[in-house]
Structures are given as structure tokens and as C-alpha cells.
Design an enzyme around this catalytic site. Structure first.
Site, short mmCIF file in Angstrom:
data_model
loop_
_atom_site.label_atom_id
_atom_site.label_comp_id
_atom_site.label_asym_id
_atom_site.label_seq_id
_atom_site.Cartn_x
_atom_site.Cartn_y
_atom_site.Cartn_z
N PHE A 165 7.84 1.67 -1.02
CA PHE A 165 9.08 2.08 -0.01
C PHE A 165 9.57 3.29 -0.14
CE2 PHE A 165 8.71 -2.76 -0.07
CZ PHE A 165 8.22 -3.08 1.12
N ASP A 223 0.92 -1.17 -0.06
CA ASP A 223 0.01 -0.09 -0.09
C ASP A 223 1.06 1.14 0.01
OD1 ASP A 223 -2.69 0.66 0.10
OD2 ASP A 223 -2.75 0.93 2.33
#
Length: 226
Positions: free
Chosen positions: A82, A69
Site C-alpha cells: 500500500f 500485488d
């Protein structure tokens, strides 16, 4: 403002994903995402939505690092799993990724969380779900993004040359079943989140990726972020 997803996708990726997607599902996803951007605060910003695909053309993709997500805090998400923009405080998972990188390859820990240099070398930094409401982790799960990004994994699986799939955590590891080509390598481990970092540390994913690429005659990834 109406948002049609497919025309926003770079042409090389659109060509590969289009045959793998249900047009009705994609239209429904487009309508949902368009409405959410109009009515809510959504991350990443509209212009950054497909950054993972823009920075990593299909034919140059050699590694996939799958997130779940986007970050749901202000100024964090910019379309790469990330990664956060220059100047943004490093999220805990990214700090742990950097710690493992330092341990694995003796690469100095970077102060910047912008992973664009990895993407530009052929690392597809893909989240399974590409949008999120501000402050609501997982708000756009189950709305159609999973089918969209599964298609990207399937398209890479169809490549004749090796792709290394890096799957961190239980959610990402479920996608291993989409990788059926024996030419590919799947590297699985715990997630770098503080909740599971003890099992993530010591897995040496970065040297494993480079070894798999070298074995296939491909250049290694330069992981150091200057």
C-alpha cells in the site's frame, strides 16, 4: 543476472522461513523472478524487493497488513504493501486508508504515501505477491510467491507473543486460516479500493489494532505520518 532469493532475505527472516519452504519451489521462484528482472520491467526495483522484511525484523513484528500485488505503475512500488515513495501521487486505496485513519483516530491526512514509519514500528507491510510486471496487475500471481509469503504468515503465527493480522478484502481474508494461535488477533474487513470502500469505511482497523496490542501489554502503533 542470476537472482537467488533466500540470501537476499534478512537473516532473521530467512532462519524462520527456510524450514517452512520447499527448496525446489523456492529455486523455481528464484529462477522465474531472475528471468523476469532480466527481460521485463519489474516492480519494485530489485533492491527494494524485501523492504518489508528489512524494515520490520521478525522479533519486532507486531502487526501484519497484507496486500495482494505491488503497484504496477512507474515509481510507485518500493517493497511495502500500500506504500509509495515520497513525492509519488497517492493511489486510490491509500487515499481511502488515510480517510479511514482520519475518521478512526482523528489523525491528519498525510501528504506523503511513504508508510516506512509504520514498518519501522513493527508493522509488516507485506504483499502476497512481491513482484509484478509494469502495467500488468497480477502478472506474477501463481508463480510461487504465495507459498513464500504464506510461510511468513505461518512463521508469525508460531510466535508466542501477540501479532495482529489485518486482512482487507476477499483475497487477504482467505489467509485467516493460516492464523491458528489463540494469542493472535485477526481483523478482517472489505478492501480500501474504491470498488469496496463503502464497506471499508467505518471498520476502524487502526484503533482495533492498538486496542489489541494494548491488551497484550505491547506499545501502540503511532499511525500519524508527519
Amino acid at each position: 543476472m542470476s537472482l537467488d532469493l533466500m540470501p537476499l532475505l534478512p537473516a532473521d527472516w530467512r532462519e524462520r522461513l527456510d524450514p517452512l519452504l520447499d527448496p525446489l519451489q523456492t529455486a523455481a521462484l528464484s529462477a522465474f523472478v531472475s528471468r523476469e528482472y532480466d527481460e521485463q520491467t519489474i516492480y519494485p526495483p530489485r533492491d527494494d524487493l524485501f523492504n518489508a522484511f528489512r524494515h520490520c525484523p521478525f522479533d519486532k513484528a507486531r502487526v501484519l497488513i497484507l496486500g495482494q500485488d505491488p503497484y504496477h505503475g512507474p515509481g510507485q512500488a518500493h517493497g511495502l504493501s500500500f506504500s509509495v515513495r515520497e513525492g509519488v501521487r497517492l493511489p486510490p486505496s491509500l487515499r481511502n486508508i488515510y480517510k479511514e485513519l482520519a475518521s478512526d483516530l482523528e489523525v491528519p491526512v498525510a501528504s506523503s504515501g511513504d508508510l516506512t514509519p509504520w514498518a519501522d514500528q513493527g508493522v509488516l507491510l507485506l504483499n502476497a505477491v512481491l513482484t509484478v510486471r509494469a502495467g500488468e496487475a497480477g502478472a506474477h500471481a501463481g508463480k510461487g510467491w504465495e507459498e513464500f509469503t504464506d510461510a511468513a504468515i505461518r512463521a508469525l503465527n508460531e510466535r508466542e507473543d501477540r501479532v495482529v493480522f489485518v486482512l482487507w478484502g476477499a483475497y487477504a481474508r482467505k489467509k485467516a486460516k493460516l492464523v491458528t494461535g489463540t494469542q493472535h488477533i485477526v481483523h478482517e474487513s472489505a478492501h480500501p479500493s474504491p470498488l469496496s470502500a463503502k464497506k471499508f469505511f467505518g471498520t476502524r482497523p487502526f484503533s482495533a489494532v492498538n486496542a489489541a496490542l494494548a491488551e497484550a501489554g505491547q506499545p501502540e502503533i503511532k499511525w500519524e505520518l508527519l
